[in-house]
Scaffold this motif. Structure first.
Motif, PDB file in Angstrom:
ATOM      1  N   LEU A  19       0.803  -1.230   0.000  1.00  0.00           N
ATOM      2  CA  LEU A  19       0.000   0.000   0.000  1.00  0.00           C
ATOM      3  C   LEU A  19       0.837   1.282   0.000  1.00  0.00           C
ATOM      4  O   LEU A  19       0.280   2.374  -0.142  1.00  0.00           O
ATOM      5  CB  LEU A  19      -0.928   0.017   1.218  1.00  0.00           C
ATOM      6  N   SER A  20       2.116   1.183   0.177  1.00  0.00           N
ATOM      7  CA  SER A  20       2.935   2.386   0.256  1.00  0.00           C
ATOM      8  C   SER A  20       2.841   3.215  -1.020  1.00  0.00           C
ATOM      9  O   SER A  20       2.764   2.683  -2.132  1.00  0.00           O
ATOM     10  CB  SER A  20       4.402   2.001   0.502  1.00  0.00           C
ATOM     11  N   GLY A  21       2.833   4.534  -0.848  1.00  0.00           N
ATOM     12  CA  GLY A  21       2.824   5.427  -2.002  1.00  0.00           C
ATOM     13  C   GLY A  21       1.426   5.754  -2.506  1.00  0.00           C
ATOM     14  O   GLY A  21       0.498   5.993  -1.730  1.00  0.00           O
ATOM     15  N   ARG A  22       1.253   5.720  -3.823  1.00  0.00           N
ATOM     16  CA  ARG A  22      -0.016   6.132  -4.431  1.00  0.00           C
ATOM     17  C   ARG A  22      -1.217   5.293  -3.974  1.00  0.00           C
ATOM     18  O   ARG A  22      -2.299   5.849  -3.748  1.00  0.00           O
ATOM     19  CB  ARG A  22       0.100   6.096  -5.954  1.00  0.00           C
ATOM     20  N   PRO A  23      -1.092   3.953  -3.821  1.00  0.00           N
ATOM     21  CA  PRO A  23      -2.241   3.184  -3.327  1.00  0.00           C
ATOM     22  C   PRO A  23      -2.748   3.682  -1.973  1.00  0.00           C
ATOM     23  O   PRO A  23      -3.957   3.773  -1.754  1.00  0.00           O
ATOM     24  CB  PRO A  23      -1.701   1.759  -3.244  1.00  0.00           C
ATOM     25  N   LEU A  24      -1.822   4.024  -1.061  1.00  0.00           N
ATOM     26  CA  LEU A  24      -2.245   4.545   0.240  1.00  0.00           C
ATOM     27  C   LEU A  24      -2.896   5.911   0.086  1.00  0.00           C
ATOM     28  O   LEU A  24      -3.902   6.206   0.743  1.00  0.00           O
ATOM     29  CB  LEU A  24      -1.054   4.637   1.192  1.00  0.00           C
ATOM     30  N   TYR A  25      -2.339   6.741  -0.781  1.00  0.00           N
ATOM     31  CA  TYR A  25      -2.923   8.057  -1.053  1.00  0.00           C
ATOM     32  C   TYR A  25      -4.372   7.913  -1.539  1.00  0.00           C
ATOM     33  O   TYR A  25      -5.268   8.639  -1.094  1.00  0.00           O
ATOM     34  CB  TYR A  25      -2.076   8.776  -2.105  1.00  0.00           C
TER      35      TYR A  25
ATOM     36  N   HIS B 208      -6.378  -2.044   9.630  1.00  0.00           N
ATOM     37  CA  HIS B 208      -5.167  -2.774   9.977  1.00  0.00           C
ATOM     38  C   HIS B 208      -4.232  -2.810   8.769  1.00  0.00           C
ATOM     39  O   HIS B 208      -4.577  -3.377   7.730  1.00  0.00           O
ATOM     40  CB  HIS B 208      -5.520  -4.194  10.427  1.00  0.00           C
ATOM     41  N   LEU B 209      -3.048  -2.202   8.917  1.00  0.00           N
ATOM     42  CA  LEU B 209      -2.126  -2.017   7.794  1.00  0.00           C
ATOM     43  C   LEU B 209      -0.716  -2.501   8.124  1.00  0.00           C
ATOM     44  O   LEU B 209       0.265  -1.826   7.808  1.00  0.00           O
ATOM     45  CB  LEU B 209      -2.082  -0.535   7.394  1.00  0.00           C
ATOM     46  N   THR B 210      -0.562  -3.654   8.733  1.00  0.00           N
ATOM     47  CA  THR B 210       0.774  -4.138   9.063  1.00  0.00           C
ATOM     48  C   THR B 210       1.499  -4.606   7.807  1.00  0.00           C
ATOM     49  O   THR B 210       0.878  -4.990   6.808  1.00  0.00           O
ATOM     50  CB  THR B 210       0.719  -5.313  10.060  1.00  0.00           C
ATOM     51  N   ASN B 211       2.837  -4.554   7.866  1.00  0.00           N
ATOM     52  CA  ASN B 211       3.689  -5.090   6.802  1.00  0.00           C
ATOM     53  C   ASN B 211       3.390  -4.500   5.427  1.00  0.00           C
ATOM     54  O   ASN B 211       3.244  -5.219   4.442  1.00  0.00           O
ATOM     55  CB  ASN B 211       3.570  -6.618   6.730  1.00  0.00           C
ATOM     56  N   ASN B 212       3.289  -3.191   5.345  1.00  0.00           N
ATOM     57  CA  ASN B 212       3.045  -2.536   4.064  1.00  0.00           C
ATOM     58  C   ASN B 212       4.175  -1.597   3.643  1.00  0.00           C
ATOM     59  O   ASN B 212       4.002  -0.804   2.717  1.00  0.00           O
ATOM     60  CB  ASN B 212       1.722  -1.763   4.112  1.00  0.00           C
TER      61      ASN B 212
ATOM     62  N   GLU C 264      -3.917   0.124  13.099  1.00  0.00           N
ATOM     63  CA  GLU C 264      -2.773  -0.756  13.327  1.00  0.00           C
ATOM     64  C   GLU C 264      -1.747  -0.551  12.229  1.00  0.00           C
ATOM     65  O   GLU C 264      -2.020  -0.780  11.048  1.00  0.00           O
ATOM     66  CB  GLU C 264      -3.192  -2.222  13.365  1.00  0.00           C
ATOM     67  N   LEU C 265      -0.551  -0.111  12.625  1.00  0.00           N
ATOM     68  CA  LEU C 265       0.516   0.202  11.679  1.00  0.00           C
ATOM     69  C   LEU C 265       1.790  -0.567  11.994  1.00  0.00           C
ATOM     70  O   LEU C 265       2.882  -0.170  11.581  1.00  0.00           O
ATOM     71  CB  LEU C 265       0.808   1.706  11.703  1.00  0.00           C
ATOM     72  N   SER C 266       1.687  -1.661  12.704  1.00  0.00           N
ATOM     73  CA  SER C 266       2.870  -2.404  13.137  1.00  0.00           C
ATOM     74  C   SER C 266       3.656  -2.950  11.951  1.00  0.00           C
ATOM     75  O   SER C 266       3.119  -3.168  10.858  1.00  0.00           O
ATOM     76  CB  SER C 266       2.450  -3.564  14.044  1.00  0.00           C
ATOM     77  N   ASN C 267       4.965  -3.162  12.185  1.00  0.00           N
ATOM     78  CA  ASN C 267       5.858  -3.751  11.184  1.00  0.00           C
ATOM     79  C   ASN C 267       5.943  -2.925   9.909  1.00  0.00           C
ATOM     80  O   ASN C 267       5.864  -3.446   8.798  1.00  0.00           O
ATOM     81  CB  ASN C 267       5.433  -5.189  10.853  1.00  0.00           C
ATOM     82  N   ASN C 268       6.107  -1.623  10.067  1.00  0.00           N
ATOM     83  CA  ASN C 268       6.359  -0.722   8.955  1.00  0.00           C
ATOM     84  C   ASN C 268       7.605   0.106   9.278  1.00  0.00           C
ATOM     85  O   ASN C 268       8.379  -0.256  10.173  1.00  0.00           O
ATOM     86  CB  ASN C 268       5.137   0.167   8.701  1.00  0.00           C
ATOM     87  N   THR C 269       7.817   1.191   8.580  1.00  0.00           N
ATOM     88  CA  THR C 269       8.992   2.037   8.833  1.00  0.00           C
ATOM     89  C   THR C 269       8.548   3.484   9.048  1.00  0.00           C
ATOM     90  O   THR C 269       9.066   4.410   8.409  1.00  0.00           O
ATOM     91  CB  THR C 269       9.997   1.946   7.666  1.00  0.00           C
TER      92      THR C 269
END
Length: 464
Positions: free
Chosen positions: A217-223, A239-243, A268-273
């Motif tokens: 989902l990072s980038g344009r999909p999340l936008y 819930h958006l873990t590991n994206n 939930e945003l766990s396991n991202n940066t």
């Protein structure tokens, strides 16, 4: 199964496509046209009610027999897993707890044969995870689930071959279902058409929980997704873990989401940066939450003590946030000391997760000072930290004053002391901490949990 037409379908360039009634029909396909979106929900509800009245007296044995006949008509072998669940299931008022088809390869004919089951029973949960759904079968099956309102919770994770028709049917299900409340779409790529289709469907969705773990989902999909969710007034859990969500554009979008959406209660945003810079964006959004977000899960996001500067500024003014999980981040003793006084001022946070946060006795003493002042905190997780006798002693003393903490998680097998006296002291302090927490829980009427349960009551995503 008859196929639903999508009256608001558009091409990739945004122009409106003709409806399925206007397009040439594929050979052998069955179609039915439905009224416009504003009428379709009531139509489906009436149809579902009529079908259920006709089948309300069916026993599971009769449903199984209908399924066998359907398999015969579609010239497909009955699935043993389905037969077992119908044989062993418990049916009440036309409902069953679950239909679990995880890992069961469902081709088009197998999906069509399932109509006999879906038209007769409602399931709390239908699991289609890794069912190897292909485009035609997925489209047909999702149309059935919508038409018969077959489930409250649908998991369609690990199906990477849905195709355009499958994603279109899923979008239609999201938009039109009056019973579907939770959807899991994990371990698939949500870029380009899938992201656009899902986001557009959420404009009118009644979903209350959406799990999108590991979906790029990072980038344009999340936008695109956030643009829709800013005005969504139904979704309560995201819930958006590991994206691979980053600390720049992604965190900025999530901060905007918190600024404009007051319905979302769990993020939930766990396991991202997200990191320290991203936490600053989230804190800016949190300041606008006068109603809404109660749970924020940020485990394993490369957050350090520097990020606690931003949290320290936001904590005193937060009125809604109840659960904050910062576990598996390198906060250290310095980070804990930065948020100690802001936590004392805060009156909303009830559960704080600091597991595996590089905390030692020094940090535990700072938290003990917070506990001694707090009248609200109910749970604190300090597992997988280097908290030895000195830290445990400070926590135990704080609990002689604190009357709100009902659960304090520390390692059952703490960092081992070499001295035998210190080992005995550790055990005694752990027992005292447990007893004082139980006494607080009893006096306040709070329920306690087993030691294996996270102090933040966090639900780990299933291994998709």
């Amino acid at each position: 199964m008859t196929r639903c037409s999508d009256n608001d379908e558009e091409t990739d360039d945004g122009t409106e496509k003709p409806s399925r009634n206007q397009r040439k029909r594929s050979k052998g396909e069955k179609h039915v046209s439905f009224p416009p979106d504003e009428q379709i929900v009531s139509g489906f509800a009436e149809s579902r009610t009529a079908d259920r009245k006709a089948d309300v007296c069916l026993t599971l044995a009769e449903v199984m027999e209908a399924y066998l006949q359907s398999c015969s008509r579609h010239q497909v072998q009955p699935r043993e897993l389905i037969l077992q669940q119908l044989q062993q299931g418990v049916c009440g008022g036309g409902s069953m707890e679950r239909l679990d088809l995880k890992g069961e390869r469902l081709d088009h004919r197998s999906c069509e044969a399932l109509e006999a089951v879906l038209k007769s029973l409602h399931f709390d949960f239908i699991n289609l995870q890794a069912a190897q759904l292909e485009e035609n079968g997925a489209s047909s099956l999702l149309d059935m689930i919508l038409f018969y309102e077959s489930t409250t919770h649908l998991d369609i994770s690990d199906n990477s071959s849905l195709g355009t028709s499958g994603w279109r049917a899923l979008a239609h299900l999201i938009k039109q279902s009056v019973r579907l409340s939770r959807l899991d779409v994990c371990n698939v790529s949500l870029v380009n058409y899938p992201a656009q289709s899902l986001s557009k469907a959420l404009l009118t969705s009644r979903l209350s929980a959406l799990h999108l773990h590991n979906t790029q989902l990072s980038g344009r999909p999340l936008y695109t997704l956030v643009g829709t969710l800013k005005t969504n007034r139904a979704l309560k859990e995201l819930h958006l873990t590991n994206n691979l969500l980053n600390s720049y554009q992604d965190a900025l979008q999530l901060g905007d989401l918190l600024r404009y959406n007051s319905t979302l209660q769990t993020l939930e945003l766990s396991n991202n940066t997200i990191a320290d810079a991203g936490l600053e964006e989230l804190c800016d959004g949190l300041r606008w939450q006068t109603a809404g977000l109660k749970v924020l899960l940020l485990r394993n996001n490369q957050i350090t003590a520097e990020g606690m500067h931003h949290l320290a500024k936001a904590l005193p003014g937060l009125k809604v946030l109840q659960v904050l999980d910062l576990g598996e981040n390198l906060l250290g003793n310095k980070g804990v000391q930065m948020i100690r006084e802001p936590l004392m001022v805060n009156i909303s946070v009830l559960q704080l997760g600091l597991a595996q946060a590089n905390i030692s006795c020094e940090g535990a003493v700072a938290l003990a000072e917070f506990l001694a002042e707090s009248r609200h905190i109910q749970r604190l997780d300090l597992r997988q930290n280097e908290v030895k006798v000195g830290g445990l002693m400070a926590l135990s003393l704080a609990l002689r004053i604190n009357r709100s903490l009902a659960r304090l998680d520390v390692d059952l097998t703490p960092s081992q002391e070499q001295d035998e006296f210190l080992k005995e002291t550790q055990t005694r302090l752990q027992t005292e901490i447990t007893q004082r927490c139980l006494a607080n829980a009893s006096s306040s009427g709070l329920q306690t949990e087993t030691s294996e349960t996270s102090t933040t009551n966090r639900r780990e995503p299933e291994q998709k």
